[in-house]
Design a protein around this motif. Structure first.
Motif, PDB file in Angstrom:
ATOM      1  N   GLU A  78       0.807  -1.201  -0.034  1.00 40.77           N
ATOM      2  CA  GLU A  78      -0.016   0.008   0.019  1.00 40.77           C
ATOM      3  C   GLU A  78       0.828   1.274  -0.101  1.00 40.77           C
ATOM      4  OE1 GLU A  78       0.570  -0.686   4.333  1.00 40.77           O
ATOM      5  OE2 GLU A  78       0.521  -1.899   2.557  1.00 40.77           O
ATOM      6  N   THR A  79       2.175   1.068   0.304  1.00 40.73           N
ATOM      7  CA  THR A  79       3.132   2.336   0.270  1.00 40.73           C
ATOM      8  C   THR A  79       3.657   2.552  -1.051  1.00 40.73           C
ATOM      9  OG1 THR A  79       4.775   0.905   1.135  1.00 40.73           O
ATOM     10  CG2 THR A  79       3.261   2.085   2.860  1.00 40.73           C
ATOM     11  N   VAL A  80       4.644   1.789  -1.325  1.00 42.76           N
ATOM     12  CA  VAL A  80       5.386   1.839  -2.518  1.00 42.76           C
ATOM     13  C   VAL A  80       5.586   0.196  -2.944  1.00 42.76           C
ATOM     14  CG1 VAL A  80       6.432   3.932  -2.330  1.00 42.76           C
ATOM     15  CG2 VAL A  80       7.715   1.727  -1.555  1.00 42.76           C
ATOM     16  N   TYR A  81       6.095  -0.144  -4.060  1.00 40.12           N
ATOM     17  CA  TYR A  81       6.416  -1.542  -4.502  1.00 40.12           C
ATOM     18  C   TYR A  81       7.841  -1.692  -3.785  1.00 40.12           C
ATOM     19  CZ  TYR A  81       2.969  -2.594  -8.170  1.00 40.12           C
ATOM     20  OH  TYR A  81       1.680  -2.589  -8.679  1.00 40.12           O
ATOM     21  N   GLY A  82       8.021  -3.037  -3.414  1.00 38.51           N
ATOM     22  CA  GLY A  82       9.287  -3.429  -2.772  1.00 38.51           C
ATOM     23  C   GLY A  82       9.824  -4.687  -3.684  1.00 38.51           C
ATOM     24  N   GLY A 121      18.709   5.375  -4.503  1.00 38.63           N
ATOM     25  CA  GLY A 121      18.992   6.807  -4.647  1.00 38.63           C
ATOM     26  C   GLY A 121      17.790   7.237  -5.592  1.00 38.63           C
ATOM     27  N   ARG A 122      17.185   6.507  -6.375  1.00 36.27           N
ATOM     28  CA  ARG A 122      16.132   7.071  -7.248  1.00 36.27           C
ATOM     29  C   ARG A 122      15.163   7.123  -6.490  1.00 36.27           C
ATOM     30  NH1 ARG A 122      14.809   8.547 -11.251  1.00 36.27           N
ATOM     31  NH2 ARG A 122      14.254   7.021 -12.401  1.00 36.27           N
ATOM     32  N   PRO A 123      13.699   8.089  -7.161  1.00 35.76           N
ATOM     33  CA  PRO A 123      12.451   8.149  -6.602  1.00 35.76           C
ATOM     34  C   PRO A 123      12.063   6.467  -6.509  1.00 35.76           C
ATOM     35  CG  PRO A 123      12.748   9.700  -8.140  1.00 35.76           C
ATOM     36  CD  PRO A 123      13.923   8.723  -8.117  1.00 35.76           C
ATOM     37  N   SER A 124      11.304   6.480  -5.476  1.00 38.78           N
ATOM     38  CA  SER A 124      10.480   5.108  -5.089  1.00 38.78           C
ATOM     39  C   SER A 124       9.456   4.712  -6.274  1.00 38.78           C
ATOM     40  CB  SER A 124      10.020   5.018  -3.749  1.00 38.78           C
ATOM     41  OG  SER A 124      11.073   5.077  -2.668  1.00 38.78           O
ATOM     42  N   THR A 125       9.174   3.603  -6.451  1.00 37.31           N
ATOM     43  CA  THR A 125       8.402   3.022  -7.285  1.00 37.31           C
ATOM     44  C   THR A 125       6.961   2.734  -6.970  1.00 37.31           C
ATOM     45  OG1 THR A 125       8.942   0.985  -6.783  1.00 37.31           O
ATOM     46  CG2 THR A 125      10.255   1.949  -8.825  1.00 37.31           C
ATOM     47  N   THR A 126       5.857   3.387  -7.607  1.00 40.87           N
ATOM     48  CA  THR A 126       4.472   3.314  -7.281  1.00 40.87           C
ATOM     49  C   THR A 126       3.626   2.538  -8.223  1.00 40.87           C
ATOM     50  OG1 THR A 126       3.928   5.516  -7.753  1.00 40.87           O
ATOM     51  CG2 THR A 126       4.622   5.097  -5.488  1.00 40.87           C
ATOM     52  N   THR A 127       4.280   2.094  -9.022  1.00 42.69           N
ATOM     53  CA  THR A 127       3.460   1.315 -10.025  1.00 42.69           C
ATOM     54  C   THR A 127       4.424   0.222 -10.543  1.00 42.69           C
ATOM     55  OG1 THR A 127       4.248   2.463 -12.070  1.00 42.69           O
ATOM     56  CG2 THR A 127       2.101   3.413 -10.931  1.00 42.69           C
ATOM     57  N   ALA A 128       3.750  -0.900 -11.155  1.00 43.12           N
ATOM     58  CA  ALA A 128       4.572  -2.051 -11.708  1.00 43.12           C
ATOM     59  C   ALA A 128       5.356  -1.635 -12.870  1.00 43.12           C
ATOM     60  CB  ALA A 128       3.733  -3.073 -12.145  1.00 43.12           C
ATOM     61  N   GLU A 129       5.037  -0.350 -13.782  1.00 40.14           N
ATOM     62  CA  GLU A 129       5.836  -0.071 -14.848  1.00 40.14           C
ATOM     63  C   GLU A 129       7.060   0.697 -14.474  1.00 40.14           C
ATOM     64  OE1 GLU A 129       2.661   0.402 -14.324  1.00 40.14           O
ATOM     65  OE2 GLU A 129       1.777  -1.083 -15.822  1.00 40.14           O
ATOM     66  N   HIS A 130       6.774   1.564 -13.288  1.00 41.87           N
ATOM     67  CA  HIS A 130       8.271   2.069 -12.384  1.00 41.87           C
ATOM     68  C   HIS A 130       9.080   0.861 -12.287  1.00 41.87           C
ATOM     69  CE1 HIS A 130       5.719   6.013 -11.219  1.00 41.87           C
ATOM     70  NE2 HIS A 130       6.012   5.883 -12.326  1.00 41.87           N
ATOM     71  N   VAL A 131       8.664   0.171 -11.591  1.00 49.63           N
ATOM     72  CA  VAL A 131       9.590  -1.052 -11.300  1.00 49.63           C
ATOM     73  C   VAL A 131      10.351  -1.657 -12.139  1.00 49.63           C
ATOM     74  CG1 VAL A 131       9.927  -3.201  -9.919  1.00 49.63           C
ATOM     75  CG2 VAL A 131       7.915  -1.796  -9.217  1.00 49.63           C
ATOM     76  N   LEU A 132       9.560  -1.965 -13.421  1.00 47.93           N
ATOM     77  CA  LEU A 132      10.300  -2.638 -14.602  1.00 47.93           C
ATOM     78  C   LEU A 132      11.036  -1.760 -15.120  1.00 47.93           C
ATOM     79  CD1 LEU A 132      10.012  -5.090 -16.454  1.00 47.93           C
ATOM     80  CD2 LEU A 132       8.374  -3.650 -18.056  1.00 47.93           C
ATOM     81  N   ALA A 174      13.650 -11.360 -11.276  1.00 51.70           N
ATOM     82  CA  ALA A 174      13.016 -12.303 -11.691  1.00 51.70           C
ATOM     83  C   ALA A 174      11.678 -12.053 -12.334  1.00 51.70           C
ATOM     84  CB  ALA A 174      12.838 -13.886 -10.852  1.00 51.70           C
ATOM     85  N   ALA A 175      10.841 -11.459 -11.530  1.00 46.98           N
ATOM     86  CA  ALA A 175       9.561 -11.143 -11.956  1.00 46.98           C
ATOM     87  C   ALA A 175       8.936  -9.806 -11.051  1.00 46.98           C
ATOM     88  CB  ALA A 175       8.602 -12.392 -11.694  1.00 46.98           C
ATOM     89  N   ILE A 176       7.796  -9.258 -11.634  1.00 44.00           N
ATOM     90  CA  ILE A 176       7.053  -8.345 -10.952  1.00 44.00           C
ATOM     91  C   ILE A 176       5.660  -8.590 -10.800  1.00 44.00           C
ATOM     92  CG2 ILE A 176       6.554  -5.803 -10.960  1.00 44.00           C
ATOM     93  CD1 ILE A 176       8.683  -5.523 -13.104  1.00 44.00           C
ATOM     94  N   LEU A 177       4.967  -8.732  -9.626  1.00 36.70           N
ATOM     95  CA  LEU A 177       3.703  -8.813  -9.206  1.00 36.70           C
ATOM     96  C   LEU A 177       2.965  -7.407  -9.440  1.00 36.70           C
ATOM     97  CD1 LEU A 177       1.741 -11.018  -8.773  1.00 36.70           C
ATOM     98  CD2 LEU A 177       2.190 -10.542  -6.198  1.00 36.70           C
ATOM     99  N   ASP A 178       2.108  -7.233 -10.271  1.00 35.15           N
ATOM    100  CA  ASP A 178       1.255  -6.237 -10.678  1.00 35.15           C
ATOM    101  C   ASP A 178       0.289  -5.911  -9.823  1.00 35.15           C
ATOM    102  OD1 ASP A 178       0.140  -3.894 -11.663  1.00 35.15           O
ATOM    103  OD2 ASP A 178       0.350  -4.369 -13.698  1.00 35.15           O
ATOM    104  N   GLY A 179       0.092  -5.249  -8.794  1.00 36.51           N
ATOM    105  CA  GLY A 179      -1.058  -4.915  -7.954  1.00 36.51           C
ATOM    106  C   GLY A 179      -1.568  -3.534  -8.109  1.00 36.51           C
TER     107      GLY A 179
END
Length: 341
Positions: free
Chosen positions: A33-37, A147-158, A166-171
């Motif tokens: 609920e905060t950011v992607y981990g 050091g970069r801004p945290s990710t709040t979407t699966a697209e940011h993580v990618l 290995a993978a990203i679980l898109d929530g």
């Protein structure tokens, strides 16, 4: 390595696939609920080491361990302070991390040699589903390059982690938008180490006196050993340098107006967009809507990296309530380069 995107909306086995990868010692992008981990088996030191490599994370920056049920804390910590039970009753599941003495089962890769560990029970249902399916607690710092801004979407993580995990679980998009509040219960008095979705005022309503660590307001030296993530190093930063301007929003907008020179970006409240017609402007919510500011601040900081700006000026909320967390993230993005007006 090819990073696969797993969508529970389109694949009923997405969570189990992610859990299987974690059981194999891999790292998976996990929504909270905060950011992607970046999630790995918290009891497997080799798997945790992959998180540090993927992020380029300093080796003295400890990780937070995520659990799906409160009772799991007893397996990870030899002595749970009574304050932890009170805080869990009030705020778990939710955006609160508690620093407590760690048990021997927590590897050094998680705690970075400390005798404490941060524990959190996230509110995002997919996060809890993944933890239960994996059958182990998950170490999971924010899923961004260090050091970069945290990710709040699966697209940011990618964008940051493609080919590294290995993978990203898109929530879907994260609801809170800034990382969890971190409070240590391992000192003589409870101390706020990082502000987040649970405010200082809420913590004090449950515990009474809560001290505030100086890392919230000033840059910490390289020689200082920290017990929670986000305290020491420059974080959340876009590529262009940021300067924060604090004070009455009208005055800060007028001050920034006078500083414009060359390709300039401005992070501002919605009400002041028109003040900067020659700039790249990213608005992160009304000056009166702290929840919107928290949800938007990392996305807006990331957006500047798709432009040619060479400097960014940022308005900043006051330190009341959730504003303390938003202000902390913006100041850390600026390396505590702050102008008071």
């Amino acid at each position: 390595m090819k990073t696969i995107m797993l969508s529970p909306q389109n694949d009923k086995n997405a969570v189990n696939t992610a859990a299987s990868l974690i059981k194999q010692g891999e790292v998976v992008g996990m929504p909270t609920e905060t950011v992607y981990g970046l999630a790995a088996n918290a009891l497997n030191g080799e798997a945790v080491a992959k998180i540090f490599r993927a992020k380029g994370r300093p080796q003295d920056n400890p990780l937070i361990v995520h659990i799906a049920d409160f009772d799991r804390i007893y397996e990870l910590c030899p002595a749970v302070p009574p304050q932890a039970k009170a805080l869990a009753k009030a705020f778990w599941p939710g955006p609160l991390t508690m620093i407590v003495p760690k048990g021997d089962c927590i590897p050094q890769e998680v705690s970075c040699g400390l005798d404490t560990v941060g524990i959190r029970l996230p509110a995002h249902p997919l996060a809890r589903d993944l933890i239960r399916a994996a059958g182990v607690p998950l170490a999971a710092p924010s899923a961004n390059t260090s050091g970069r801004p945290s990710t709040t979407t699966a697209e940011h993580v990618l964008r940051d982690m493609d080919g590294k995990i290995a993978a990203i679980l898109d929530g879907g998009p994260c609801g809170v938008g800034v990382e969890s509040t971190v409070i240590t219960l391992a000192l003589d008095k409870p101390r706020l180490l990082r502000p987040g979705g649970i405010t200082l005022e809420q913590l004090r309503a449950v515990l009474g006196e809560v001290e505030v660590d100086r890392a919230l307001y000033e840059k910490i030296g390289d020689e200082v050993r920290v017990s929670a993530p986000g305290m020491k190093y420059r974080h959340y930063a876009p590529k262009a340098p940021v300067t924060v301007v604090r004070g009455d929003p009208q005055r800060t907008a007028e001050y920034i107006q006078k500083q414009i020179n060359g390709p300039t970006g401005v992070l501002c409240f919605d009400e002041y967009r028109s003040y900067f017609p020659t700039c790249v402007v990213e608005c992160f919510g009304s000056q009166f809507d702290l929840a919107a500011q928290a949800r938007e601040v990392f996305d807006r900081l990331r957006a500047f990296d798709d432009t040619d700006v060479t400097r960014i000026w940022a308005q900043c909320p006051s330190d009341e309530g959730l504003g303390l967390a938003v202000a902390n993230r913006i100041k850390k993005a600026a390396g505590f380069s702050v102008v008071e007006v």
